[in-house]
Scaffold this motif. Structure first.
Motif, PDB file in Angstrom:
ATOM      1  N   MET A 217       0.847  -1.178   0.000  1.00 61.92           N
ATOM      2  CA  MET A 217       0.000   0.000   0.000  1.00 61.92           C
ATOM      3  C   MET A 217       0.884   1.230   0.000  1.00 61.92           C
ATOM      4  N   ASN A 218       0.537   2.161  -0.803  1.00 63.77           N
ATOM      5  CA  ASN A 218       1.220   3.436  -0.881  1.00 63.77           C
ATOM      6  C   ASN A 218       0.825   4.285   0.329  1.00 63.77           C
ATOM      7  N   PRO A 219       1.807   4.831   1.080  1.00 63.60           N
ATOM      8  CA  PRO A 219       1.465   5.625   2.263  1.00 63.60           C
ATOM      9  C   PRO A 219       0.517   6.773   1.969  1.00 63.60           C
ATOM     10  N   SER A 220       0.548   7.316   0.761  1.00 58.75           N
ATOM     11  CA  SER A 220      -0.366   8.407   0.433  1.00 58.75           C
ATOM     12  C   SER A 220      -1.810   7.922   0.342  1.00 58.75           C
ATOM     13  N   GLN A 221      -1.998   6.598   0.252  1.00 60.26           N
ATOM     14  CA  GLN A 221      -3.340   6.029   0.198  1.00 60.26           C
ATOM     15  C   GLN A 221      -3.848   5.605   1.572  1.00 60.26           C
ATOM     16  N   ALA A 222      -3.014   5.715   2.599  1.00 58.93           N
ATOM     17  CA  ALA A 222      -3.389   5.280   3.942  1.00 58.93           C
ATOM     18  C   ALA A 222      -4.450   6.216   4.513  1.00 58.93           C
ATOM     19  N   LEU A 223      -5.337   5.637   5.303  1.00 56.80           N
ATOM     20  CA  LEU A 223      -6.353   6.452   5.965  1.00 56.80           C
ATOM     21  C   LEU A 223      -5.721   7.300   7.052  1.00 56.80           C
ATOM     22  N   THR A 224      -6.256   8.475   7.232  1.00 57.02           N
ATOM     23  CA  THR A 224      -5.846   9.323   8.341  1.00 57.02           C
ATOM     24  C   THR A 224      -6.497   8.792   9.617  1.00 57.02           C
TER      25      THR A 224
ATOM     26  N   LEU B 214      -9.811   6.528   9.919  1.00 62.66           N
ATOM     27  CA  LEU B 214      -9.890   5.249  10.631  1.00 62.66           C
ATOM     28  C   LEU B 214     -10.994   5.277  11.683  1.00 62.66           C
TER      29      LEU B 214
ATOM     30  N   ASN C 246     -14.084  -7.015   0.725  1.00 60.90           N
ATOM     31  CA  ASN C 246     -12.839  -6.259   0.775  1.00 60.90           C
ATOM     32  C   ASN C 246     -11.697  -7.008   0.090  1.00 60.90           C
TER      33      ASN C 246
ATOM     34  N   HIS D 298      -3.144  -9.070   5.855  1.00 59.75           N
ATOM     35  CA  HIS D 298      -4.125  -8.425   6.731  1.00 59.75           C
ATOM     36  C   HIS D 298      -4.678  -9.418   7.751  1.00 59.75           C
TER      37      HIS D 298
END
Length: 63
Positions: free
Chosen positions: A1-8, A12, A42, A55
């Motif tokens: 996963m690209n960190p820019s795609q991570a949820l804030t 969350l 998912n 996961h």
């Protein structure tokens, strides 16, 4: 996963609240079925069995 795609953190928290509400709405006898259906949806969205397995492994830690 690209960190820019991570949820804030707020993202969350929003997901957590939605999940808790949905589990309550499913009820005690259907919550497990709901969670399996959600996991499969998912997994399909991820489209990567290895990521899904990672996961699963992460979720099993420290239960």
């Amino acid at each position: 996963m690209n960190p820019s795609q991570a949820l804030t953190i707020p993202g969350l928290e929003q997901v957590y609240d939605a999940l808790a509400t949905a589990i309550d709405a499913a009820g005690e006898h259907k919550s497990e079925l709901f969670l399996v259906k959600l996991a499969l949806l998912n997994a399909q969205a991820l489209a990567d069995p290895a990521v899904f397995q990672a996961h699963i492994d992460a979720a099993l830690k420290d239960l």
